[in-house]
Design a protein around this motif. Structure first.
Motif, PDB file in Angstrom:
ATOM      1  N   TRP A   1      -0.518 -19.089  -1.750  1.00 25.04           N
ATOM      2  CA  TRP A   1      -0.774 -17.810  -1.094  1.00 25.04           C
ATOM      3  C   TRP A   1       0.319 -17.497  -0.068  1.00 25.04           C
ATOM      4  CZ3 TRP A   1      -6.464 -16.079  -0.023  1.00 25.04           C
ATOM      5  CH2 TRP A   1      -7.180 -16.099  -1.229  1.00 25.04           C
ATOM      6  N   ARG A   2       0.864 -18.543   0.546  1.00 24.33           N
ATOM      7  CA  ARG A   2       1.950 -18.328   1.502  1.00 24.33           C
ATOM      8  C   ARG A   2       3.185 -17.763   0.789  1.00 24.33           C
ATOM      9  NH1 ARG A   2       3.142 -23.379   5.131  1.00 24.33           N
ATOM     10  NH2 ARG A   2       1.189 -22.698   6.087  1.00 24.33           N
ATOM     11  N   ARG A   3       3.465 -18.275  -0.403  1.00 14.95           N
ATOM     12  CA  ARG A   3       4.585 -17.743  -1.194  1.00 14.95           C
ATOM     13  C   ARG A   3       4.312 -16.301  -1.608  1.00 14.95           C
ATOM     14  NH1 ARG A   3       4.515 -23.087  -3.373  1.00 14.95           N
ATOM     15  NH2 ARG A   3       3.190 -22.392  -5.101  1.00 14.95           N
ATOM     16  N   THR A   4       3.051 -16.013  -2.001  1.00 12.02           N
ATOM     17  CA  THR A   4       2.689 -14.652  -2.384  1.00 12.02           C
ATOM     18  C   THR A   4       2.873 -13.689  -1.216  1.00 12.02           C
ATOM     19  OG1 THR A   4       1.087 -15.424  -4.029  1.00 12.02           O
ATOM     20  CG2 THR A   4       0.795 -13.180  -3.196  1.00 12.02           C
ATOM     21  N   LEU A   5       2.468 -14.116  -0.023  1.00 12.52           N
ATOM     22  CA  LEU A   5       2.603 -13.279   1.164  1.00 12.52           C
ATOM     23  C   LEU A   5       4.067 -12.988   1.452  1.00 12.52           C
ATOM     24  CD1 LEU A   5       1.159 -11.931   3.578  1.00 12.52           C
ATOM     25  CD2 LEU A   5       1.415 -14.095   4.810  1.00 12.52           C
ATOM     26  N   ALA A   6       4.911 -14.003   1.295  1.00 13.61           N
ATOM     27  CA  ALA A   6       6.347 -13.823   1.559  1.00 13.61           C
ATOM     28  C   ALA A   6       6.992 -12.914   0.533  1.00 13.61           C
ATOM     29  CB  ALA A   6       7.040 -15.192   1.552  1.00 13.61           C
ATOM     30  N   ALA A   7       6.457 -12.933  -0.706  1.00 12.62           N
ATOM     31  CA  ALA A   7       7.036 -12.136  -1.787  1.00 12.62           C
ATOM     32  C   ALA A   7       6.597 -10.687  -1.762  1.00 12.62           C
ATOM     33  CB  ALA A   7       6.676 -12.754  -3.141  1.00 12.62           C
ATOM     34  N   GLY A   8       5.516 -10.380  -1.048  1.00 15.10           N
ATOM     35  CA  GLY A   8       5.038  -9.002  -0.984  1.00 15.10           C
ATOM     36  C   GLY A   8       3.881  -8.771  -1.918  1.00 15.10           C
ATOM     37  N   PRO A   9       3.335  -7.534  -1.980  1.00 14.09           N
ATOM     38  CA  PRO A   9       2.148  -7.212  -2.799  1.00 14.09           C
ATOM     39  C   PRO A   9       2.370  -7.505  -4.264  1.00 14.09           C
ATOM     40  CG  PRO A   9       2.645  -5.426  -1.267  1.00 14.09           C
ATOM     41  CD  PRO A   9       3.814  -6.372  -1.235  1.00 14.09           C
ATOM     42  N   ARG A  10       1.281  -7.927  -4.929  1.00 14.85           N
ATOM     43  CA  ARG A  10       1.316  -8.176  -6.369  1.00 14.85           C
ATOM     44  C   ARG A  10       0.702  -6.991  -7.105  1.00 14.85           C
ATOM     45  NH1 ARG A  10      -1.241 -14.039  -7.332  1.00 14.85           N
ATOM     46  NH2 ARG A  10      -0.581 -13.561  -9.449  1.00 14.85           N
ATOM     47  N   PRO A  11       1.094  -6.750  -8.381  1.00 16.68           N
ATOM     48  CA  PRO A  11       0.458  -5.691  -9.158  1.00 16.68           C
ATOM     49  C   PRO A  11      -0.983  -6.018  -9.460  1.00 16.68           C
ATOM     50  CG  PRO A  11       1.911  -7.013 -10.539  1.00 16.68           C
ATOM     51  CD  PRO A  11       2.152  -7.451  -9.117  1.00 16.68           C
ATOM     52  N   ALA A  12      -1.792  -5.008  -9.738  1.00 18.24           N
ATOM     53  CA  ALA A  12      -3.233  -5.193  -9.941  1.00 18.24           C
ATOM     54  C   ALA A  12      -3.527  -6.125 -11.095  1.00 18.24           C
ATOM     55  CB  ALA A  12      -3.900  -3.835 -10.183  1.00 18.24           C
ATOM     56  N   THR A  13      -2.688  -6.156 -12.132  1.00 26.16           N
ATOM     57  CA  THR A  13      -2.970  -6.987 -13.294  1.00 26.16           C
ATOM     58  C   THR A  13      -2.838  -8.468 -12.989  1.00 26.16           C
ATOM     59  OG1 THR A  13      -0.657  -6.725 -13.964  1.00 26.16           O
ATOM     60  CG2 THR A  13      -2.264  -5.253 -14.970  1.00 26.16           C
ATOM     61  N   ALA A  14      -2.168  -8.814 -11.887  1.00 24.21           N
ATOM     62  CA  ALA A  14      -1.919 -10.222 -11.592  1.00 24.21           C
ATOM     63  C   ALA A  14      -3.182 -10.993 -11.299  1.00 24.21           C
ATOM     64  CB  ALA A  14      -0.965 -10.345 -10.403  1.00 24.21           C
ATOM     65  N   VAL A  15      -4.219 -10.338 -10.774  1.00 24.08           N
ATOM     66  CA  VAL A  15      -5.432 -11.061 -10.412  1.00 24.08           C
ATOM     67  C   VAL A  15      -6.299 -11.378 -11.609  1.00 24.08           C
ATOM     68  CG1 VAL A  15      -5.465 -10.087  -8.091  1.00 24.08           C
ATOM     69  CG2 VAL A  15      -6.721  -8.935  -9.921  1.00 24.08           C
ATOM     70  N   THR A  16      -6.012 -10.815 -12.743  1.00 25.21           N
ATOM     71  CA  THR A  16      -6.833 -11.065 -13.915  1.00 25.21           C
ATOM     72  C   THR A  16      -6.083 -11.800 -15.010  1.00 25.21           C
ATOM     73  OG1 THR A  16      -6.263  -8.875 -14.818  1.00 25.21           O
ATOM     74  CG2 THR A  16      -8.262  -9.032 -13.497  1.00 25.21           C
ATOM     75  N   ALA A  17      -4.830 -12.167 -14.732  1.00 25.58           N
ATOM     76  CA  ALA A  17      -4.011 -12.833 -15.749  1.00 25.58           C
ATOM     77  C   ALA A  17      -4.205 -14.332 -15.722  1.00 25.58           C
ATOM     78  CB  ALA A  17      -2.551 -12.508 -15.532  1.00 25.58           C
TER      79      ALA A  17
END
Length: 201
Positions: free
Chosen positions: A185-201
């Motif tokens: 999650w720390r890497r995700t925060l540093a990378a910025g917002p994810r697209p909506a499809t990412a949470v279901t992949a």
């Protein structure tokens, strides 16, 4: 050592491990898997006399429904983006700390006076930590992983003391997954917002 493994504990182990792994990957399926895990643990904890933990599972089911909804909704219909990982604000920390302290104190008193629990304080503490961590997880607060890590460090010896050795081992795995989730999650925060499809992949 008297270790009587039940199907309930085994299924709780399997669904619990899968749930935490899915959360670490920000996969929305963690919520229905988590609900199944809660049902298994209700039965298991009632049998072990961990009444606060059993009651906690009912609250977890309600929070899972909320988390499922917030993750599915994402950042909002207008944007179509996934719910972003973010830091916990100072105000949120103050509310979480107050809820944790008051919840632990109230539950300790209740368990000590109204049940035959042999570990009222520790049962209450893990309950309060788990509730605050789950709320943070619902909102994708990065620091919710630290709350889970703190809870797991208490759960591991607590469940071993109560003879739930497989569950204790499960929480060792949870601890490792929480560290991995925190880093992810720390890497995700540093990378910025994810697209909506990412949470279901």
């Amino acid at each position: 050592m008297n270790w009587n493994l039940s199907w309930t504990e085994a299924l709780g182990f399997a669904t619990g491990a899968l749930c935490v792994w899915l959360v670490a990957r920000q996969h929305i399926a963690n919520w229905p898997v988590g609900i199944a895990n809660n049902v298994f643990f209700i039965v298991l904890f009632l049998q072990a006399g961990l009444y606060a933990d059993a009651g906690l599972q009912v609250v977890f089911i309600a929070l899972a429904a909320y988390g499922w909804w917030t993750w599915a909704r994402g950042a909002g219909p207008a944007t179509g983006d996934a719910l972003p990982v973010r830091r916990t604000t100072g105000v949120e920390w103050a509310w979480l700390a107050a809820a944790g302290v008051l919840g632990t104190a109230a539950l300790t008193l209740l368990l000590d006076r109204a049940t035959d629990s042999t570990v009222p304080f520790w049962d209450a503490l893990t309950t309060a930590l788990s509730l605050t961590a789950t709320y943070g997880q619902c909102r994708k607060l990065l620091e919710s992983w630290w709350l889970w890590i703190a809870a797991d460090l208490v759960y591991i010896p607590l469940y071993a003391y109560k003879g739930l050795y497989l569950t204790s081992l499960l929480y060792v795995g949870f601890l490792a997954l929480c560290v991995a989730g925190l880093l992810g999650w720390r890497r995700t925060l540093a990378a910025g917002p994810r697209p909506a499809t990412a949470v279901t992949a």
